[in-house]
Scaffold this motif. Structure first.
Motif, PDB file in Angstrom:
ATOM      1  N   UNK A   1     -45.160  11.203  11.628  1.00 45.67           N
ATOM      2  CA  UNK A   1     -45.074  11.729  10.272  1.00 45.67           C
ATOM      3  C   UNK A   1     -45.973  10.906   9.361  1.00 45.67           C
ATOM      4  N   UNK A   2     -46.985  11.564   8.802  1.00 40.55           N
ATOM      5  CA  UNK A   2     -47.896  10.913   7.867  1.00 40.55           C
ATOM      6  C   UNK A   2     -47.356  11.116   6.453  1.00 40.55           C
ATOM      7  N   UNK A   3     -47.240  10.014   5.724  1.00 41.57           N
ATOM      8  CA  UNK A   3     -46.679  10.059   4.374  1.00 41.57           C
ATOM      9  C   UNK A   3     -47.589   9.316   3.406  1.00 41.57           C
ATOM     10  N   UNK A   4     -47.374   9.569   2.113  1.00 42.82           N
ATOM     11  CA  UNK A   4     -48.087   8.841   1.073  1.00 42.82           C
ATOM     12  C   UNK A   4     -47.319   7.604   0.658  1.00 42.82           C
ATOM     13  N   UNK A   5     -47.720   7.031  -0.465  1.00 46.91           N
ATOM     14  CA  UNK A   5     -47.063   5.828  -0.981  1.00 46.91           C
ATOM     15  C   UNK A   5     -45.560   6.043  -1.048  1.00 46.91           C
ATOM     16  N   UNK A   6     -44.804   5.138  -0.460  1.00 47.35           N
ATOM     17  CA  UNK A   6     -43.358   5.308  -0.464  1.00 47.35           C
ATOM     18  C   UNK A   6     -42.756   5.090  -1.848  1.00 47.35           C
ATOM     19  N   UNK A   7     -43.443   4.365  -2.706  1.00 45.23           N
ATOM     20  CA  UNK A   7     -42.920   4.180  -4.050  1.00 45.23           C
ATOM     21  C   UNK A   7     -42.950   5.462  -4.862  1.00 45.23           C
ATOM     22  N   UNK A   8     -43.948   6.301  -4.639  1.00 45.57           N
ATOM     23  CA  UNK A   8     -44.173   7.457  -5.512  1.00 45.57           C
ATOM     24  C   UNK A   8     -43.982   8.828  -4.838  1.00 45.57           C
ATOM     25  N   UNK A   9     -44.200   8.927  -3.550  1.00 41.54           N
ATOM     26  CA  UNK A   9     -44.365  10.241  -2.925  1.00 41.54           C
ATOM     27  C   UNK A   9     -43.034  10.926  -2.638  1.00 41.54           C
ATOM     28  N   UNK A  10     -42.572  11.703  -3.601  1.00 42.68           N
ATOM     29  CA  UNK A  10     -41.324  12.448  -3.427  1.00 42.68           C
ATOM     30  C   UNK A  10     -41.432  13.462  -2.297  1.00 42.68           C
ATOM     31  N   UNK A  11     -42.600  14.071  -2.167  1.00 40.82           N
ATOM     32  CA  UNK A  11     -42.795  15.062  -1.107  1.00 40.82           C
ATOM     33  C   UNK A  11     -42.675  14.416   0.268  1.00 40.82           C
ATOM     34  N   UNK A  12     -43.151  13.184   0.388  1.00 40.43           N
ATOM     35  CA  UNK A  12     -43.054  12.472   1.660  1.00 40.43           C
ATOM     36  C   UNK A  12     -41.634  12.002   1.947  1.00 40.43           C
ATOM     37  N   UNK A  13     -40.934  11.578   0.888  1.00 41.55           N
ATOM     38  CA  UNK A  13     -39.572  11.075   1.070  1.00 41.55           C
ATOM     39  C   UNK A  13     -38.667  12.112   1.708  1.00 41.55           C
TER      40      UNK A  13
ATOM     41  N   UNK B   1     -55.104  18.886   3.200  1.00 45.45           N
ATOM     42  CA  UNK B   1     -55.595  17.690   2.528  1.00 45.45           C
ATOM     43  C   UNK B   1     -54.516  16.957   1.759  1.00 45.45           C
ATOM     44  N   UNK B   2     -53.249  17.214   2.118  1.00 47.15           N
ATOM     45  CA  UNK B   2     -52.122  16.574   1.444  1.00 47.15           C
ATOM     46  C   UNK B   2     -51.129  16.060   2.484  1.00 47.15           C
ATOM     47  N   UNK B   3     -50.284  15.150   2.038  1.00 43.88           N
ATOM     48  CA  UNK B   3     -49.166  14.693   2.853  1.00 43.88           C
ATOM     49  C   UNK B   3     -47.870  15.091   2.146  1.00 43.88           C
ATOM     50  N   UNK B   4     -46.776  15.201   2.908  1.00 41.63           N
ATOM     51  CA  UNK B   4     -46.588  14.809   4.299  1.00 41.63           C
ATOM     52  C   UNK B   4     -47.110  15.856   5.275  1.00 41.63           C
TER      53      UNK B   4
END
Length: 215
Positions: free
Chosen positions: A6-18, A54-57
């Motif tokens: 699972x590729x995610x963005x910054x854990x501090x900010x990325x609600x979509x990844x969380x 071009x986006x995560x997750x």
């Protein structure tokens, strides 16, 4: 080691990844995560290498990519039915999926004015029109589900629906948007879940700053 990545963005900010990360982790689905940080203002070119949007997750299962938070959760639920990502009861499962989709498609005023930010100190900000209407609807969803299930999570035990609302839990806390005891108790349960605590630990260790998300 799992063949799910699972590729995610910054854990501090990325609600979509969380959302998918927490759903999979919280329900015991094995996976490896890879953080690719946002690189504002131009974006991170690595996103294009791993995601068709071009986006995560984005989830990779061997050569198979699955993108968008809810699609990732549904894919994992099919691979691991024993994990119980959704409630067992048919009606509860339908409601869980409905409110999860409502979370993805709605609450734009809240999401726009109050970015998720794990390390932000608690403090109110000036709110544009529509934010508190969004909060009222969210609290109605929570209250109805918790009244039926008895809590501590929306459908009794932790499910993907709780993961879908986890970024909102952060928003309502850090921007001081509620004093409702039912909401606060639910928020405390989500924040105390081991999977959320693991994400929070990683987020607090990050050093990247995204000015656009520092409301």
């Amino acid at each position: 080691m799992s063949d799910l990545v699972l590729y995610v963005g910054n854990k501090n900010y990325s609600s979509w990844s969380l959302r998918p990360w927490l759903a999979l982790k919280g329900c015991g689905v094995p996976f490896t995560d890879v953080v690719i940080p946002f690189d504002f203002p131009n974006g991170n070119p690595r996103f294009r290498e791993i995601s068709p949007t071009g986006r995560v997750p984005v989830l990779h299962h061997g050569a198979v990519p699955v993108w968008e938070s809810l699609a990732i959760i549904e894919y994992a639920a099919e691979l691991f039915p024993e994990a119980g990502l959704w409630p067992e009861d048919l009606v509860d499962r339908a409601v869980a999926r409905s409110i999860s989709m409502e979370m993805l498609a709605g609450f734009r005023a809240l999401r726009g004015a109050c970015p998720m930010n794990i390390r932000r100190p608690v403090g109110a900000i000036a709110l544009p029109k529509g934010v508190m209407e969004d909060v009222a609807r969210i609290e109605t969803i929570w209250a109805q589900a918790l009244a039926k299930s008895g809590g501590p999570f929306l459908f009794g035990r932790f499910t993907a629906a709780d993961a879908m609302f986890a970024p909102v839990v952060n928003r309502l806390e850090i921007y001081a948007l509620t004093q409702d005891p039912v909401s606060l108790a639910y928020m405390a349960a989500v924040k105390a879940h081991p999977a959320f605590l693991a994400w929070q630990t990683d987020a607090l260790a990050e050093t990247w700053i995204v000015p656009e998300d520092e409301a």
